[in-house]
Design a protein around this motif. Structure first.
Motif: not given
Length: 164
Positions: A57, A61, A65, A87
């Motif tokens: 986590d 991400p 992103e 995610k």
């Protein structure tokens, strides 16, 4: 986190995406691991493998992103019982069949689509880990495939792991 390593361009090929993602992981994985090690070692006692999700986590991400900021899409529609970490890593899109209990390997896959929604290929995220204690014996690795169909992705993962 050193996001300067994460510069994706909208016209990048899947292999270029892999290279950028691996440079980022190589620069960040150990410092995140070391900063969270005590916390995740304690968490492993209670939640076992789920402790790796807490680590991922933090590490993974930014890759997705930044890809999405560059116009790519890496997520598919979720099903009701999907379990997602970092995610974007969906457990039904993963395999874990390789290695001893102290050095297992799980590989997640994400089909990457361009701005027009066309698949450009797939990135594979390999997570080395232990089932005996909280330990990541080596850096996670990103692979790339030109494939975007599940059956072919699974075949390619097997080829990578069984020939390497």
């Amino acid at each position: 986190m050193k996001k300067e390593f994460l510069i994706f361009q909208p016209d990048m090929a899947i292999e270029e995406i892999r290279e950028v993602a691996n440079r980022y992981i190589e620069s960040e994985w150990r410092s995140i691991y070391e900063s969270m090690h005590e916390q995740l070692t304690a968490a492993f006692v209670e939640i076992e493998d789920a402790a790796y999700g807490l680590y991922l986590d933090q590490l993974i991400p930014p890759i997705f992103e930044q890809l999405e900021d560059a116009g790519f899409s890496a997520m598919e529609n979720l099903e009701e019982d999907d379990f997602v970490i970092a995610k974007r890593l969906i457990f039904r899109n993963s395999l874990e069949k390789w290695g001893a209990e102290h050095n297992r390997s799980r590989i997640f896959w994400n089909v990457i689509h361009d701005k027009q929604g066309n698949p450009i290929g797939t990135i594979l995220t390999e997570i080395p880990h232990s089932h005996l204690k909280f330990d990541i014996p080596s850096a996670p690795v990103i692979y790339s495939l030109r494939e975007s169909l599940k059956e072919r992705i699974v075949q390619e993962i097997r080829l990578i792991k069984e020939s390497g």
